[in-house]
Write a protein that holds these residues in place. Sequence first.
Motif, mmCIF file in Angstrom:
data_model
loop_
_atom_site.group_PDB
_atom_site.id
_atom_site.type_symbol
_atom_site.label_atom_id
_atom_site.label_comp_id
_atom_site.label_asym_id
_atom_site.label_seq_id
_atom_site.Cartn_x
_atom_site.Cartn_y
_atom_site.Cartn_z
ATOM 1 N N TRP B 35 12.228 5.172 -1.428
ATOM 2 C CA TRP B 35 11.432 4.400 -2.019
ATOM 3 C C TRP B 35 10.152 3.900 -0.697
ATOM 4 C CZ3 TRP B 35 10.056 4.858 -7.188
ATOM 5 C CH2 TRP B 35 10.606 5.558 -7.680
ATOM 6 N N TYR B 36 9.070 4.228 -0.937
ATOM 7 C CA TYR B 36 8.252 3.626 -0.210
ATOM 8 C C TYR B 36 7.070 2.980 -0.928
ATOM 9 C CZ TYR B 36 9.100 5.865 4.087
ATOM 10 O OH TYR B 36 10.484 7.238 5.101
ATOM 11 N N VAL B 37 6.661 1.511 -0.535
ATOM 12 C CA VAL B 37 5.089 0.437 -1.443
ATOM 13 C C VAL B 37 4.165 0.906 -0.488
ATOM 14 C CG1 VAL B 37 6.059 -1.215 -0.485
ATOM 15 C CG2 VAL B 37 5.216 -1.515 -2.056
ATOM 16 N N GLN B 38 3.104 1.179 -0.690
ATOM 17 C CA GLN B 38 2.108 1.164 -0.277
ATOM 18 C C GLN B 38 1.202 0.020 -1.596
ATOM 19 O OE1 GLN B 38 -0.912 4.830 -1.274
ATOM 20 N NE2 GLN B 38 -1.105 4.541 0.986
ATOM 21 N N HIS B 39 0.439 -1.089 -0.313
ATOM 22 C CA HIS B 39 -0.808 -1.768 -0.976
ATOM 23 C C HIS B 39 -1.902 -1.196 -0.867
ATOM 24 C CE1 HIS B 39 3.197 -4.387 -1.171
ATOM 25 N NE2 HIS B 39 2.111 -4.750 -2.124
ATOM 26 N N PRO B 40 -2.830 -2.055 -1.177
ATOM 27 C CA PRO B 40 -4.558 -1.209 -1.656
ATOM 28 C C PRO B 40 -4.661 -1.296 -0.002
ATOM 29 C CG PRO B 40 -3.801 -2.446 -3.311
ATOM 30 C CD PRO B 40 -3.074 -2.802 -2.566
ATOM 31 N N ASN B 41 -4.797 -0.421 0.676
ATOM 32 C CA ASN B 41 -5.747 -0.107 2.311
ATOM 33 C C ASN B 41 -4.980 -0.325 2.683
ATOM 34 O OD1 ASN B 41 -8.202 0.739 0.882
ATOM 35 N ND2 ASN B 41 -9.142 -1.574 0.675
ATOM 36 N N LYS B 42 -4.077 -0.747 2.835
ATOM 37 C CA LYS B 42 -2.817 -0.394 3.681
ATOM 38 C C LYS B 42 -1.561 0.685 3.456
ATOM 39 C CE LYS B 42 -1.748 -5.544 3.905
ATOM 40 N NZ LYS B 42 -1.251 -6.846 3.817
ATOM 41 N N ALA B 87 1.116 -3.149 -6.672
ATOM 42 C CA ALA B 87 0.779 -1.775 -5.788
ATOM 43 C C ALA B 87 1.512 -0.936 -6.138
ATOM 44 C CB ALA B 87 1.915 -2.696 -4.304
ATOM 45 N N GLU B 88 1.230 0.268 -5.379
ATOM 46 C CA GLU B 88 2.051 1.931 -5.897
ATOM 47 C C GLU B 88 3.203 2.173 -5.272
ATOM 48 O OE1 GLU B 88 -1.046 4.681 -6.227
ATOM 49 O OE2 GLU B 88 0.269 6.120 -7.845
ATOM 50 N N TYR B 89 3.745 2.341 -5.797
ATOM 51 C CA TYR B 89 5.132 2.538 -5.345
ATOM 52 C C TYR B 89 5.586 4.239 -5.414
ATOM 53 C CZ TYR B 89 6.048 -2.555 -5.608
ATOM 54 O OH TYR B 89 5.802 -3.823 -5.501
ATOM 55 N N GLY B 108 3.730 8.951 -7.550
ATOM 56 C CA GLY B 108 3.216 7.233 -7.369
ATOM 57 C C GLY B 108 3.247 6.338 -9.236
ATOM 58 N N THR B 109 3.872 5.371 -8.860
ATOM 59 C CA THR B 109 3.835 4.458 -10.025
ATOM 60 C C THR B 109 2.644 3.109 -9.498
ATOM 61 O OG1 THR B 109 5.864 5.183 -10.922
ATOM 62 C CG2 THR B 109 4.589 3.069 -11.458
ATOM 63 N N LYS B 110 1.716 2.990 -10.319
ATOM 64 C CA LYS B 110 1.093 1.662 -10.126
ATOM 65 C C LYS B 110 1.578 0.630 -10.475
ATOM 66 C CE LYS B 110 -2.703 2.576 -8.494
ATOM 67 N NZ LYS B 110 -4.742 2.567 -8.476
ATOM 68 N N LEU B 111 2.041 0.042 -9.751
ATOM 69 C CA LEU B 111 3.225 -1.397 -10.562
ATOM 70 C C LEU B 111 1.482 -2.870 -10.716
ATOM 71 C CD1 LEU B 111 5.422 -2.909 -11.724
ATOM 72 C CD2 LEU B 111 5.541 -3.684 -9.430
#
Lengths: 114, 115
Positions: B35-42, B87-89, B108-111
């Motif tokens: 599982w990876y997480v992607q915060h906006p603009n990161k 964030a998006e996961y 992706g799942t946007k939390l």
Amino acid sequence: ETGVTQSPTHLIKTRGQQVTLRCSSQSGHNTVSWYQQALGQGPQFIFQYYREEENGRGNFPPRFSGLQFPNYSSELNVNALELDDSALYLCASSLEGLAQREQYFGPGTRLTVT
Amino acid sequence: AQSVTQLDSHVSVSEGTPVLLRCNYSSSYSPSLFWYVQHPNKGLQLLLKYTSAATLVKGINGFEAEFKKSETSFHLTKPSAHMSDAAEYFCVVSDRPGGYQKVTFGTGTKLQVIP
């Protein structure tokens, strides 16, 4: 330990042009993978380089090509740019390209094709 | 064949309540799962990984996931959501068919975390 870096951060090109994106892998990593992430989607695998050779490729046309250098840094080249090539391009490095190895991602290059 | 299905494109929870992000996978090999997480603009950050050791995997920031082979699932959970979890996961499957590390990301799942 230096993380994965990518350059440039942002790029605007015109349809039909060519572009080169660059990636420096994390220290000690010999495998680099490239991904395309369109807006609102998950990253799509483009190809992987291991010890300077391409050893895996996703469903991308030949106008997407790459290189890996002896220091394991890498380039992604895209020829004859199309509007649909607009995306975030991510580079990830890992060790030995093993399935259980996590990949470390760079911040990405945002490419806009007009 | 290798594939990943994230069952929810958006999940909304209240701060302090449990989080459940669902993921099903398919692989012809014995895969590793991430599982990876992607915060906006990161960039993408690794939360946790399963590599055929313990089926319950603990990650950073209080997240954990359980590998269930019989259900081909790898759901991500957290007992209590925090605002910073918004964030998006991405659920990711990795195996090694023809000599290279083949990786497939879910959509992706946007939390969303509601205060």
